[in-house]
Scaffold this motif. Sequence first.
Motif: not given
Length: 161
Positions: A126-133, A108-111, A2-9
């Motif tokens: 490169t580094i890895m951080v959470s993708g927002g979910r 991409g946090m609220k603020k 399916g279509k990839e769901v984008k996060t705020n990040a």
Amino acid sequence: MGKEVKTNAMRFLDKNKVSYKMHLYESDGFMDGVSVAKKLSQPLEKTFKTLVAQGKTKNYYVFVIPVAEEVDMKKAARAVGEKFVELLPVKELTAVTGYVRGGCSPIGMKKQFPTVIHESASAQDTIMVSGGRLGSQIELNPEELARVIRAEFTDIIMKEK
């Protein structure tokens, strides 16, 4: 698939024209960062976790550190010019950031809060951080990350005694 769901990040990075690579993994709830790194076969020194703290002034701060390390609260407070900082209770995380525990991204946090990335990140391509979910990680250049979220690099982790 399916279509990839984008996060705020991801939307934030796309809008700011920052290149990144998504890494997805199976998740049925919170996993610590070391387990996520192992699941994705990523080195621990390239995989970072996002911690949110509140200072004596009641301002919020974001600290991005290697997953196998612990934040040094005194160094973290000094880095943001506070007398002390304490980690945000998990139950307040979503209201403050828009993200859940285990899926909290510095992007991409609220603020946009003042953010400090541990200095070891700047030595990595490169580094890895959470993708927002839960179940997603974002791999990107640490200098680009710092630029786009206006973060600085400094030493904020505990040293072994």
